[in-house]
Design a protein around this motif. Structure first.
Motif, PDB file in Angstrom:
ATOM      1  N   LYS A  15       0.838  -1.200   0.000  1.00 37.40           N
ATOM      2  CA  LYS A  15       0.000   0.000   0.000  1.00 37.40           C
ATOM      3  C   LYS A  15       0.877   1.255   0.000  1.00 37.40           C
ATOM      4  O   LYS A  15       0.586   2.231  -0.703  1.00 37.40           O
ATOM      5  N   LEU A  16       1.953   1.230   0.789  1.00 37.83           N
ATOM      6  CA  LEU A  16       2.864   2.377   0.829  1.00 37.83           C
ATOM      7  C   LEU A  16       3.505   2.602  -0.537  1.00 37.83           C
ATOM      8  O   LEU A  16       3.592   3.743  -1.016  1.00 37.83           O
ATOM      9  N   THR A  22       1.833   8.651   3.259  1.00 36.84           N
ATOM     10  CA  THR A  22       0.763   9.424   3.889  1.00 36.84           C
ATOM     11  C   THR A  22      -0.591   8.713   3.832  1.00 36.84           C
ATOM     12  O   THR A  22      -1.504   9.073   4.571  1.00 36.84           O
ATOM     13  N   ALA A  23      -0.720   7.723   2.968  1.00 35.00           N
ATOM     14  CA  ALA A  23      -1.990   7.002   2.848  1.00 35.00           C
ATOM     15  C   ALA A  23      -2.163   5.954   3.941  1.00 35.00           C
ATOM     16  O   ALA A  23      -3.254   5.399   4.104  1.00 35.00           O
ATOM     17  N   LEU A  24      -1.109   5.682   4.692  1.00 36.07           N
ATOM     18  CA  LEU A  24      -1.163   4.632   5.703  1.00 36.07           C
ATOM     19  C   LEU A  24      -1.559   5.167   7.068  1.00 36.07           C
ATOM     20  O   LEU A  24      -1.270   6.320   7.415  1.00 36.07           O
ATOM     21  N   SER A  25      -2.197   4.325   7.844  1.00 34.00           N
ATOM     22  CA  SER A  25      -2.542   4.662   9.221  1.00 34.00           C
ATOM     23  C   SER A  25      -1.305   4.514  10.107  1.00 34.00           C
ATOM     24  O   SER A  25      -0.285   3.945   9.689  1.00 34.00           O
TER      25      SER A  25
END
Length: 224
Positions: A15-16, A22-25
């Motif tokens: 996902k990164l 910045t899209a990750l929790s």
């Protein structure tokens, strides 16, 4: 279920790479740092437990070696890796401060101070010495311990400002309680330092108080 069995779009590392960090929790970012889980728990499960135990990423970063290593799946190696990551981030921000105008990058100054002071278990008083163009000359821990007006000596601060041939200075200190609000003593101390430094034509541009995840600015609140 192991992370390798998740859909590719849901795996933190993939996902990164696809969407950016910045899209990750917080949980996903911490899971990438941990890399592996333990029997019965994935890296995401461990990351979630860390955040639940300490309350936030900031508190994870500030955890002592003892408290960090008490969490199942953590250990000295993971703690050392985390401290290395934090120190690299501090040094990178410090390099950015030296290469630019500190007053034109308030977010950068805040980030540097938070990384430098938020994890301290005792109070530390820091000075960022600047030249006439507000470029950083040096950053120094000037005093430590339980800080009062009596334990922070304006004469010593003046000596360090002269040593660095500074034209201006930004002060900062942390509140281990986590509450980033100035006390009456903080306000009195700031004015004492401002008056002492004015005698050698050094401006006090700001004084930050660092708490849990926040930094209070005297300048932004008209206290300088």
């Amino acid at each position: 279920m192991a992370i390798t069995n998740w859909p590719v779009s849901e795996r933190p590392r993939e996902k990164l790479l696809q969407k950016g960090a910045t899209a990750l929790s917080d949980t996903e970012l911490l899971a990438i740092f941990l890399r592996t889980g333990i029997t019965g728990k994935s890296a995401v499960d461990l990351a979630r437990e860390l955040l639940s135990h300490f309350g936030s990423l900031t508190n994870v970063f500030a955890a002592s070696q003892t408290s960090f290593c008490q969490i199942p799946g953590m250990g000295i190696a993971k703690y050392a890796q985390l401290q290395a990551v934090l120190e690299m981030a501090r040094r990178s921000l410090g390099e950015e401060l030296k290469s630019g105008n500190a007053m034109s990058s308030p977010g950068l100054v805040r980030d540097f101070l938070r990384l430098s002071l938020a994890n301290k278990q005792h109070e530390v008083f820091l000075g960022i010495f600047l030249d006439a163009k507000n470029h950083t000359i040096a950053s120094e821990e000037l005093f430590s311990g339980t800080l009062t007006q009596a334990s922070v000596y304006p004469r010593e601060v003046v000596k360090r400002a002269l040593y660095h041939n500074a034209a201006a200075i930004i002060f900062a200190h942390n509140h281990p309680s986590g509450v980033a609000e100035p006390s009456h003593a903080d306000k009195v101390l700031t004015q004492s330092l401002k008056q002492a430094l004015a005698m050698i034509d050094v401006k006090v541009l700001d004084h930050f108080i660092v708490g849990n995840g926040t930094a209070f600015s005297f300048a932004e609140n008209d206290l300088i």
